[in-house]
Scaffold this active site. Structure first.
Site, mmCIF file in Angstrom:
data_model
loop_
_atom_site.group_PDB
_atom_site.id
_atom_site.type_symbol
_atom_site.label_atom_id
_atom_site.label_comp_id
_atom_site.label_asym_id
_atom_site.label_seq_id
_atom_site.Cartn_x
_atom_site.Cartn_y
_atom_site.Cartn_z
ATOM 1 N N TYR A 35 -2.369 0.338 9.959
ATOM 2 C CA TYR A 35 -2.510 -0.309 8.655
ATOM 3 C C TYR A 35 -1.241 -0.136 7.824
ATOM 4 O O TYR A 35 -0.686 -1.109 7.293
ATOM 5 C CB TYR A 35 -3.711 0.271 7.906
ATOM 6 C CG TYR A 35 -3.758 -0.150 6.455
ATOM 7 C CD1 TYR A 35 -4.090 -1.456 6.105
ATOM 8 C CD2 TYR A 35 -3.448 0.748 5.435
ATOM 9 C CE1 TYR A 35 -4.125 -1.854 4.778
ATOM 10 C CE2 TYR A 35 -3.470 0.355 4.106
ATOM 11 C CZ TYR A 35 -3.806 -0.933 3.786
ATOM 12 O OH TYR A 35 -3.825 -1.335 2.474
ATOM 13 N N SER A 47 0.814 -1.209 0.000
ATOM 14 C CA SER A 47 0.000 0.000 0.000
ATOM 15 C C SER A 47 0.848 1.259 0.000
ATOM 16 O O SER A 47 1.957 1.288 0.551
ATOM 17 C CB SER A 47 -0.903 0.004 1.242
ATOM 18 O OG SER A 47 -1.544 1.249 1.395
ATOM 19 N N LYS A 85 1.523 -3.103 6.629
ATOM 20 C CA LYS A 85 1.909 -3.401 5.254
ATOM 21 C C LYS A 85 3.429 -3.338 5.086
ATOM 22 O O LYS A 85 4.021 -4.160 4.362
ATOM 23 C CB LYS A 85 1.213 -2.438 4.289
ATOM 24 C CG LYS A 85 -0.254 -2.733 4.077
ATOM 25 C CD LYS A 85 -0.462 -4.101 3.450
ATOM 26 C CE LYS A 85 -1.907 -4.365 3.080
ATOM 27 N NZ LYS A 85 -2.084 -5.686 2.452
#
Length: 320
Positions: free
Chosen positions: A141, A117, A145
């Site tokens: 998040y 991402s 990643k």
């Protein structure tokens, strides 16, 4: 021989599955349906319902199917919500990836394409993000990643895992009328739902130092993204060298204001967006170079903004 697509019943994963099918490559889907849809999996594609956290299920899946590699799309992807649910995010995205990699090693599967991402960059201080731009994630998040990329790197050193990570930016559109973006947090679904409910879509800030005052972002079509996953998988399968990471970016940008105009044109619903205050931490512009991916992964922007909006709108209406 088949490729296993984790998260293959989700919006992006389902497009990856269709891209493999278009190349005549067999696929197997594993998904726990927490955000995916069983109906997104094409007829005839083997489907394993369950979580990447379930080591026994993974062992069974690898034993039951002749898997040559994995496209790992499954994960918890809501950056904003991850701030309130950090432990859940790390469990799904970090522990889940580690469990998957262990199962792959046990089964002798040594190739993986990882869904990463743009969130690994946080708020970059450059107008054009490259793979070498400093990583400074600002949410659990984004951190999860980045850790996922590290897991692949370290497993490559320890066990010879062949891998590449594809960093997504803003994925929109639809390449199939039966697959749509159902996320409650993404821009296109939010705008479409507002219009379908008779509400006026919102724009957060119109006083940024950009041509029209609204934020500029990198929007890419999901079908274009899916093609590059298959190219990456085929190159790994052939033993060809790849970079460890690639940005799937446009090299250009589109403003939120331009998107609103395109949505009004495509839907035939005239509206003037409601201007809301800026959201804290929203940078004026984030655009990425896709040069490396263009060189190695047949990455290119095959769809215009109007086509992105039209395809997304058609898929959303077909789901009604």
């Amino acid at each position: 021989m088949a490729w296993l697509v984790t998260g293959g019943a989700g919006y992006i994963g389902a497009h990856v599955v269709r891209a493999f099918q278009a190349e005549g490559i067999d696929v197997v889907v594993l998904d726990d349906l927490s955000s995916g849809h069983r109906g997104f999996v094409p007829q005839g594609v083997p489907f394993v319902e369950g979580s990447i956290l379930d080591a026994a299920l993974l062992r069974e899946a690898f034993a039951a199917h002749d898997i040559t590699g994995v496209v790992h799309v499954a994960g918890y992807k809501y950056a904003g919500v991850s701030v309130q649910r950090p432990l859940h995010t790390y469990e799904q995205n970090v522990t889940g990836t580690a469990v998957l990699l262990a199962a792959m090693q046990e089964a002798g599967v040594d190739a993986v394409v990882f869904s990463s991402s743009a969130a690994v960059y946080g708020t970059p201080d450059t107008d054009l993000v490259t793979e070498g731009t400093p990583k400074s994630p600002e949410s659990p998040y984004g951190e999860s990643k980045l850790i996922g990329e590290w897991l692949l790197r370290d497993q490559g050193v320890a066990a010879g895992l062949r891998h590449t990570s594809l960093r997504y930016f803003n994925v929109v559109g639809s390449g199939s009328p039966d697959v749509f973006d159902s996320s409650p947090h993404n821009l296109f679904p939010l705008v479409f739902e507002a219009l379908l409910d008779g509400r006026t879509p919102k724009v957060f800030g119109d006083d940024y130092p950009t041509p029209d005052g609204t934020c500029v972002r990198d929007y890419i079509h999901v079908a274009d993204l899916a093609v590059s996953h298959v190219v990456a998988a085929k190159r790994l399968d052939a033993g060809e060298p790849l970079e460890s990471v690639y940005n799937l970016g446009s090299g250009d940008g589109v403003s939120v204001g331009q998107i609103m105009t395109a949505v009004a044109d495509v839907t035939g619903v005239p509206f003037t967006p409601q201007i809301a205050p800026r959201r804290p931490g929203d940078p004026a512009r984030i655009v990425a170079s896709g040069e490396l991916a263009a060189r190695d992964l047949d990455w290119r922007m095959r769809h215009s903004l109007a086509q992105m909006v039209q395809s997304a709108w058609d898929a959303r209406r077909a789901a009604s």
